[in-house]
Design an enzyme around this catalytic site. Structure first.
Site, PDB file in Angstrom:
ATOM      1  N   GLU A  39       0.886  -1.381  -0.015  1.00 16.25           N
ATOM      2  CA  GLU A  39       0.127   0.009  -0.022  1.00 16.25           C
ATOM      3  C   GLU A  39       1.079   0.987  -0.245  1.00 16.25           C
ATOM      4  OE1 GLU A  39      -2.039  -0.248   3.671  1.00 16.25           O
ATOM      5  OE2 GLU A  39      -2.375  -2.479   3.515  1.00 16.25           O
ATOM      6  N   LYS A  67       2.306   4.540   1.588  1.00 15.36           N
ATOM      7  CA  LYS A  67       2.470   5.123   2.852  1.00 15.36           C
ATOM      8  C   LYS A  67       2.193   6.598   2.693  1.00 15.36           C
ATOM      9  CE  LYS A  67       5.616   5.154   6.815  1.00 15.36           C
ATOM     10  NZ  LYS A  67       5.805   6.515   7.192  1.00 15.36           N
ATOM     11  N   ASP A  86       1.630  10.189   3.705  1.00 21.75           N
ATOM     12  CA  ASP A  86       2.408  11.311   4.711  1.00 21.75           C
ATOM     13  C   ASP A  86       1.372  12.271   5.255  1.00 21.75           C
ATOM     14  OD1 ASP A  86       4.302  12.313   5.825  1.00 21.75           O
ATOM     15  OD2 ASP A  86       5.051  13.615   4.118  1.00 21.75           O
ATOM     16  N   TYR A 120      -6.692  -0.365   8.380  1.00 22.93           N
ATOM     17  CA  TYR A 120      -6.453  -1.522   9.362  1.00 22.93           C
ATOM     18  C   TYR A 120      -8.084  -1.184   9.983  1.00 22.93           C
ATOM     19  CZ  TYR A 120      -2.768  -3.186  12.303  1.00 22.93           C
ATOM     20  OH  TYR A 120      -1.741  -3.846  12.912  1.00 22.93           O
ATOM     21  N   LYS A 159      10.974   3.319   1.571  1.00 23.24           N
ATOM     22  CA  LYS A 159      11.319   4.780   1.564  1.00 23.24           C
ATOM     23  C   LYS A 159      11.390   5.004   0.209  1.00 23.24           C
ATOM     24  CE  LYS A 159      10.877   6.906   5.238  1.00 23.24           C
ATOM     25  NZ  LYS A 159       9.939   7.729   6.069  1.00 23.24           N
ATOM     26  N   CYS A 165      31.813  37.714  12.887  1.00 25.32           N
ATOM     27  CA  CYS A 165      30.441  37.636  13.101  1.00 25.32           C
ATOM     28  C   CYS A 165      29.850  38.469  11.765  1.00 25.32           C
ATOM     29  CB  CYS A 165      29.753  37.825  14.478  1.00 25.32           C
ATOM     30  SG  CYS A 165      28.255  37.878  14.426  1.00 25.32           S
ATOM     31  N   CYS A 201      27.544  41.004  13.879  1.00 22.22           N
ATOM     32  CA  CYS A 201      28.129  42.055  14.728  1.00 22.22           C
ATOM     33  C   CYS A 201      29.528  42.625  14.699  1.00 22.22           C
ATOM     34  CB  CYS A 201      27.694  41.849  16.217  1.00 22.22           C
ATOM     35  SG  CYS A 201      28.858  40.549  16.860  1.00 22.22           S
ATOM     36  N   CYS A 219      29.808  33.095  17.142  1.00 18.56           N
ATOM     37  CA  CYS A 219      30.121  34.659  17.481  1.00 18.56           C
ATOM     38  C   CYS A 219      30.402  34.659  18.886  1.00 18.56           C
ATOM     39  CB  CYS A 219      28.899  35.259  17.100  1.00 18.56           C
ATOM     40  SG  CYS A 219      28.885  36.985  17.783  1.00 18.56           S
ATOM     41  N   CYS A 243      25.412  40.216  20.825  1.00 15.55           N
ATOM     42  CA  CYS A 243      24.899  40.325  19.269  1.00 15.55           C
ATOM     43  C   CYS A 243      23.674  40.346  18.965  1.00 15.55           C
ATOM     44  CB  CYS A 243      25.881  39.001  18.622  1.00 15.55           C
ATOM     45  SG  CYS A 243      25.293  38.704  16.936  1.00 15.55           S
TER      46      CYS A 243
HETATM   47  S1  IVH Z   1       0.409   0.233   8.887  1.00 11.47           S
HETATM   48  C1  IVH Z   1       2.513  -1.378  12.417  1.00 11.47           C
HETATM   49  N1  IVH Z   1      -0.150   1.382   6.508  1.00 11.47           N
HETATM   50  O1  IVH Z   1       3.082   5.133   8.902  1.00 11.47           O
HETATM   51  C2  IVH Z   1       1.475  -1.010  11.279  1.00 11.47           C
HETATM   52  N2  IVH Z   1       0.799   2.676   8.172  1.00 11.47           N
HETATM   53  O2  IVH Z   1       5.436   4.009  10.447  1.00 11.47           O
HETATM   54  C3  IVH Z   1       1.597   0.493  11.124  1.00 11.47           C
HETATM   55  N3  IVH Z   1       1.106   5.066   7.491  1.00 11.47           N
HETATM   56  O3  IVH Z   1       1.928   5.293  12.048  1.00 11.47           O
HETATM   57  C4  IVH Z   1       0.632   1.175  10.359  1.00 11.47           C
HETATM   58  N4  IVH Z   1       0.228   4.702   5.440  1.00 11.47           N
HETATM   59  O4  IVH Z   1       1.132   6.738  10.390  1.00 11.47           O
HETATM   60  C5  IVH Z   1       0.190   1.681   7.918  1.00 11.47           C
HETATM   61  N5  IVH Z   1      -0.806   2.294   4.531  1.00 11.47           N
HETATM   62  C6  IVH Z   1      -0.351   2.415   5.759  1.00 11.47           C
HETATM   63  C7  IVH Z   1       0.236   3.632   5.873  1.00 11.47           C
HETATM   64  C8  IVH Z   1       0.650   3.820   7.318  1.00 11.47           C
HETATM   65  C9  IVH Z   1       0.733   5.633   6.437  1.00 11.47           C
HETATM   66  C10 IVH Z   1       2.002   5.728   8.710  1.00 11.47           C
HETATM   67  C11 IVH Z   1       1.295   5.678   9.822  1.00 11.47           C
HETATM   68  C12 IVH Z   1       2.106   4.695  10.960  1.00 11.47           C
HETATM   69  C13 IVH Z   1       3.368   5.128  10.168  1.00 11.47           C
HETATM   70  C14 IVH Z   1       4.465   3.861  10.419  1.00 11.47           C
END
Ligand code: IVH
Length: 677
Positions: free
Chosen positions: A114, A116, A118, A231, A317, A411, A414, A429, A434
């Site tokens: 899935e 992630k 932000d 979840y 990531k 600096c 100043c 400094c 300052c």
């Molecule tokens: S699963 C242990 N699914 O990422 C399971 N988390 O570092 C953790 N997040 O605190 C949650 N998208 O805020 C899950 N599709 C996704 C997510 C997700 C973003 C965030 C969430 C969590 C953090 C984990």
């Protein structure tokens, strides 16, 4: 159409609920906004005329409800864990290998992949199919109650259809997901602020988080948030996999990100990750990677969790976004500690959602190491919510007349001399007076996380320091003596000075730990200030403590202890602190009420095994704070053994001696209720 208001209210609520789902969850509306508004207004009118008939999950309950947020602590039913990160193919394959090695040989492993998102995670609890609590993640064990704000998110169902469940108990469940703000909404809000000359929000994530924690839900409703859920937790569910749960969430009416896949091998996972990475820029929301979860719950259980993250999931990531631009100039900035840091002044370039014209160069060593010169073409990078940085120079594009950068000799603000402490990369400094340092210290003192003095921002501080009204942060509390003079300055105006003086007065009520953070002791951040304040209770006591005593505080190290002692041995600082005392700031915390009876008082506890919610030292300190004793070995005088994961011989001994045993969950429950007393 019925004339019975009860029936009509039910009808309208159902219809609006249906259209909310079409619009906010499926992005596929069936009626026009005007038609929707007419239904909504009719419902509002009927509810006004028949307040006793308002349904608890009425669509009108989302906004402007007079129920304010309470931000009470909410103990999560299951801890909200975080994820271990992987950054490349190799680490991802390592994750897969570890998963396989920990499962019985020959098991077929599937993964759900899935995005992630932000944003920030929330937990939504439903009872009898009704949303009862929305909570933030907090520290993973305890979150904050933000129910009223969560209800303003239109894609979160206030109730779900009970026909989705086979038994009544199924109407009790928890959903978790990520609340976020769409990029376009974020940009729109920032544009408005820019027009008004207000400070801009840093990024969608911070703004979403700030919005979810606003006190007044009507304000939250003005900054539309969204959610993707991922979840579903229930004690009675018969579902066996994450993939099934995602489908079920959609069926219940929750919003699930469509960009997910069930993969049969880690190679498939990797291919899908790459696909998602390519699509990331075209999404209307920000993502910082991919989450990979073992699909089967049976497998998840076998794999379990370590410390704060599950072994059955990881994040992959994405690479930070990079751009190429020209380094027009290097300027040197002086912070509140006197540290002189180089800043890259760039030819503005658009990168990952915003235009960037400045980036950090960290320190002089960094410039030398990367041989960064004025006029160079450079590669800059922006990852997550960090400040953009210069990663490297494109040497091929370097002009003929560039010169290596030299270290600052004086600096830049100043003109005083500079020095470089041993083992530090920064130059400082040497003049404590300052202007840049003075302004920096006052800014820090007034900032949101410290005394939070509204209306005392960077530009007004600059003007007040330059005009001689402020020389130290203590002078802030002398501004009211100059009220008339300030009001006569044309560009300020009476009203804004009134407001400013008002918020200065209000700041006197800030708790001791905020004051301790605000006075700017080096290395004492907000967290350390809280720990010191909790431990020593008053500034007086902290000032008397020596280094050794300070390091006894849980998680306070030598550097902090030394810095605290040094701060209070400086006559100038003592003067400032005594001024603050005279102005009536809170230099004492609340005395711990150990006298209050609670479960822990006068009992002795032994901690054993690994606790998932906190370190053992922290548990011990919290027990001590409640008047209990934390001892290291089990005897017949021990009242309870608190058994974390893989507790060993101490637990055995406790069982033999008939000493009481608490699981982590039981301990937490007792701890939180005792701390509330
Ligand atoms: S699963 C242990 N699914 O990422 C399971 N988390 O570092 C953790 N997040 O605190 C949650 N998208 O805020 C899950 N599709 C996704 C997510 C997700 C973003 C965030 C969430 C969590 C953090 C984990």
């Amino acid at each position: 159409m019925t004339n019975d208001p009860r029936k009509r209210i039910q009808q309208l609520s159902d219809e609006l609920k249906y259209h909310d789902h079409r619009y906010y969850v499926l992005s596929d509306p069936e009626i026009t906004d005007l038609e929707y508004d007419m239904l909504y207004k009719e419902l509002e009118r009927l509810e006004r005329e028949n307040p006793e008939l308002v349904l608890p999950d009425s669509p009108t309950r989302r906004v402007g409800s007079d129920l304010e947020n309470e931000f009470k602590p909410v103990l999560h039913n299951y801890p909200m864990l975080s994820l271990a990160n992987t950054y490349n193919e190799e680490e991802l394959f390592d994750f897969d290998r570890r998963v396989r090695e920990s499962l019985p040989p020959g098991e077929k492993v599937e993964y759900v992949v899935e995005y992630k998102i932000d944003g920030l995670s929330v937990s939504l609890r439903y009872q009898n199919c009704m949303l009862v609590t929305g909570a933030t993640r907090g520290d993973g064990v305890t979150g904050e109650d933000v129910t009223a704000n969560v209800k303003t998110i239109r894609s979160i169902p206030l109730s779900v259809d009970s026909s989705n469940f086979s038994s009544e108990a199924d109407g009790n469940f928890e959903v978790r997901g990520e609340v976020y703000m769409e990029k376009a909404v974020f940009e729109g809000l920032n544009l408005e602020r820019q027009k008004k000359g207000e400070k801009l929000f840093a990024n969608p994530r911070n703004l979403a988080s700030g919005t979810l924690k606003l006190l007044n839900p009507a304000d939250t409703a003005k900054r539309p948030l969204q959610i993707f859920t991922y979840y579903y937790l229930s004690n009675v569910s018969s579902h066996k996999t994450q993939h099934e749960n995602l489908k079920f969430l959609s069926k219940l009416g929750f919003r699930v990100n469509p960009n997910h896949a069930l993969c049969n091998s880690i190679q498939e996972v990797l291919n899908f990750c790459k696909e998602l990475e390519e699509k990331r820029d075209n999404l209307p929301y920000e993502v910082d990677g991919v989450v990979i979860k073992v699909n089967s719950f049976r497998h998840q259980e076998l794999l379990g969790s370590i410390a704060k993250s599950p072994r059955w999931a990881c994040a992959f990531k994405f690479k930070a976004k990079q751009a190429k631009t020209r380094l027009n100039d290097i300027t040197w900035q002086v912070g509140r500690t006197g540290a002189i840091t180089p800043v890259a002044e760039l030819e503005p370039v658009f990168l990952a959602g915003s235009t960037i014209s400045r980036a950090t160069l960290h320190n002089f060593d960094e410039i030398t190491k990367k041989d960064i010169r004025r006029g160079d073409t450079v590669i800059i990078e922006k990852g997550g919510d960090v400040i953009p940085k210069v990663v490297s120079v494109v040497i091929e594009e370097r002009g003929a007349n560039t010169k290596p950068e030299t270290a600052p000799l004086t600096c830049p603000v100043c003109g005083s001399g500079v020095f470089r402490p041993e083992n530090e990369a920064a130059y400082y400094c040497e003049n404590g007076e300052c202007a840049a340092q003075v302004k920096g210290r006052i800014e820090h003192f007034a900032s949101r996380g410290a005394m939070d003095i509204e209306g005392l921002g960077t530009s007004i501080i600059d003007q007040f320091v330059d005009a001689g009204y402020l020389k130290t942060y203590a002078d802030i509390y002398r501004l009211k003596e100059k009220e008339r003079e300030l009001k006569s300055i044309e560009r300020f105006g009476e009203k804004s000075i009134d407001n400013l003086l008002n918020s200065i007065e209000l700041s006197k009520n800030k708790p001791f730990h905020k004051v301790l953070f605000a006075i700017g002791i080096r290395y004492v951040g907000a967290g350390a200030a809280k720990k010191l304040a909790d431990h020593f209770v008053s500034l007086e006591r902290l000032m008397q403590a020596g280094e050794a005593e300070i390091t006894e505080v849980y998680e306070i190290g030598e550097a902090i202890a030394r810095s605290v002692v040094k701060f209070f041995s400086d006559g100038h600082n003592l003067h400032l602190v005594s001024d603050l005392r005279e102005f009536g700031l809170q230099l004492e915390g609340e005395q711990r009420k150990v006298a209050v009876d609670n479960f822990f008082k006068n009992k002795s506890f032994v901690l054993t095994g690994t606790l998932s919610s906190m370190k053992r030292e922290e548990a011990a300190e919290r027990i001590t704070n409640l008047g209990g004793k934390s001892v290291s070995s089990v005897s017949k005088n021990t009242d309870f053994v608190i058994a974390g994961e893989s507790a060993g011989s101490k637990l055995d001994k406790a069982q033999k001696l008939g000493v009481g045993i608490l699981t982590e969950e039981e301990f937490l429950e007792k701890l939180l209720s005792a701390e509330k007393l």
